[in-house]
Write a protein that holds these residues in place. Structure first.
Motif, PDB file in Angstrom:
ATOM      1  N   ARG A 143      -8.070  12.320  -0.094  1.00 33.46           N
ATOM      2  CA  ARG A 143      -8.165  13.737  -0.430  1.00 33.46           C
ATOM      3  C   ARG A 143      -7.444  14.008  -1.745  1.00 33.46           C
ATOM      4  N   VAL A 144      -8.073  14.809  -2.609  1.00 36.27           N
ATOM      5  CA  VAL A 144      -7.510  15.131  -3.916  1.00 36.27           C
ATOM      6  C   VAL A 144      -7.437  16.644  -4.059  1.00 36.27           C
ATOM      7  N   ASN A 145      -6.243  17.164  -4.281  1.00 31.34           N
ATOM      8  CA  ASN A 145      -6.044  18.608  -4.408  1.00 31.34           C
ATOM      9  C   ASN A 145      -5.170  18.930  -5.613  1.00 31.34           C
TER      10      ASN A 145
ATOM     11  N   LYS B 175       0.841  -1.195   0.000  1.00 29.74           N
ATOM     12  CA  LYS B 175       0.000   0.000   0.000  1.00 29.74           C
ATOM     13  C   LYS B 175       0.878   1.248   0.000  1.00 29.74           C
ATOM     14  N   ILE B 176       0.313   2.362  -0.466  1.00 31.49           N
ATOM     15  CA  ILE B 176       1.005   3.646  -0.411  1.00 31.49           C
ATOM     16  C   ILE B 176       0.099   4.667   0.271  1.00 31.49           C
ATOM     17  N   ASP B 177       0.686   5.768   0.715  1.00 38.00           N
ATOM     18  CA  ASP B 177      -0.088   6.779   1.436  1.00 38.00           C
ATOM     19  C   ASP B 177      -0.409   8.018   0.609  1.00 38.00           C
TER      20      ASP B 177
ATOM     21  N   THR C  90      -2.227  14.463  -5.026  1.00 35.23           N
ATOM     22  CA  THR C  90      -2.023  15.867  -5.382  1.00 35.23           C
ATOM     23  C   THR C  90      -1.629  15.941  -6.848  1.00 35.23           C
ATOM     24  N   LEU C  91      -2.305  16.800  -7.595  1.00 39.95           N
ATOM     25  CA  LEU C  91      -2.053  16.958  -9.022  1.00 39.95           C
ATOM     26  C   LEU C  91      -1.296  18.255  -9.267  1.00 39.95           C
ATOM     27  N   LEU C  92      -0.204  18.177 -10.021  1.00 38.48           N
ATOM     28  CA  LEU C  92       0.508  19.386 -10.411  1.00 38.48           C
ATOM     29  C   LEU C  92      -0.045  19.855 -11.746  1.00 38.48           C
ATOM     30  N   SER C  93      -0.725  20.986 -11.731  1.00 35.92           N
ATOM     31  CA  SER C  93      -1.298  21.550 -12.946  1.00 35.92           C
ATOM     32  C   SER C  93      -0.494  22.786 -13.338  1.00 35.92           C
TER      33      SER C  93
ATOM     34  N   ALA D 118      -0.136  16.442   1.888  1.00 39.18           N
ATOM     35  CA  ALA D 118      -0.059  15.002   2.146  1.00 39.18           C
ATOM     36  C   ALA D 118      -0.086  14.683   3.638  1.00 39.18           C
ATOM     37  N   SER D 119      -0.015  15.702   4.462  1.00 40.58           N
ATOM     38  CA  SER D 119       0.086  15.487   5.909  1.00 40.58           C
ATOM     39  C   SER D 119      -1.283  15.501   6.579  1.00 40.58           C
TER      40      SER D 119
END
Length: 249
Positions: free
Chosen positions: A174-176, A80-82, A133-136, A224-225
């Motif tokens: 969570r998605v940001n 698994k990953i976080d 987290t997406l880098l746009s 991510a925290s």
């Protein structure tokens, strides 16, 4: 900031620039980081520079087979990953009249399709309560000339992030989205901008300087925290105020 000790973080396109600096920031906070990149030599060099416990994996975000191989490796290596930081992307400009199908496909396949299916394939590995987290880029909104495909790919990415923030809420994932301004990275250096152009870019940024990769890394590690546990579906412009400046167009 809440501890990220022993958290498993995956960063696509992490062998240079923002991805590399963010990997370094996560490691400094006690996380375990795996970076990906298209060039195995560059990935190996970056992992060596980052030091233990950084790891690397050769993967092209636009290649579905590579994405599947990445899933299989992560499942076997970590289970698994976080957190997933979708950082890999390309930025190429061309006048609308000259854009070819190949140019269109390259940008859309890496910036949107690749990001889309990377998230889809790795989603089963992300722990409940984890983060994406997406880098746009500001191009998602600014209507920059000669950036029709780039802007469309980033706008699609932002839309994906907003939608997934609702769709994955049941798993507390969570998605940001982070929209950088003009950041001083190796990519910018390779563009060979003359000093007067760099000075102009600094001058039109209200805070009077170009952004640094660390400016992005600080936000990504925060998101991510546990300190960001009630933040999802948010978009952050890390641009020194450029988005509200009239000269952006």
């Amino acid at each position: 900031m809440s501890s990220l000790k022993d958290k498993i973080i995956v960063i696509t396109g992490g062998n240079s620039g923002i991805g590399y600096t963010t990997a370094k920031a996560f490691l400094a906070k006690g996380a375990k980081v795996l970076i990906t990149g298209r060039q195995p030599g560059a990935v190996q060099k970056a992992v060596h520079a980052l030091g233990h416990p950084a790891e690397g994996f050769k993967a092209d975000q636009s290649d579905m087979n590579d994405i599947r191989r990445l899933y299989e490796y992560l499942q076997g290596r970590f289970g698994k990953i976080d957190s997933l930081f979708v950082n890999a992307g390309v930025a190429k400009l061309a006048p609308f009249e000259t854009v070819t199908e190949a140019q269109y496909d390259e940008l859309m396949n890496i910036n949107f399709k690749g990001a889309y299916f990377t998230i889809q394939q790795l989603l089963p590995l992300i722990n409940d309560g984890g983060s994406i987290t997406l880098l746009s880029a500001l191009n998602a909104y600014t209507g920059t000339p000669n950036a029709t495909v780039l802007s469309a790919s980033k706008a699609a990415l932002n839309s994906l992030g907003r939608t997934l923030s609702r769709e994955l809420a049941y798993k507390r994932i969570r998605v940001n989205i982070v929209n950088p301004g003009i950041i001083s990275t190796p990519l910018l250096e390779k563009a060979g901008l003359p000093d007067e152009t760099r000075e102009h870019l600094s001058n039109i940024t209200p805070l009077g300087r170009l952004g640094q990769p660390e400016d992005i890394a600080s936000l990504v590690t925060f998101l991510a925290s546990a300190d960001a546990s009630f933040i999802t579906g948010a978009e952050y412009n890390v641009d020194g105020g450029l988005m509200v400046h009239p000269l952006i167009a």
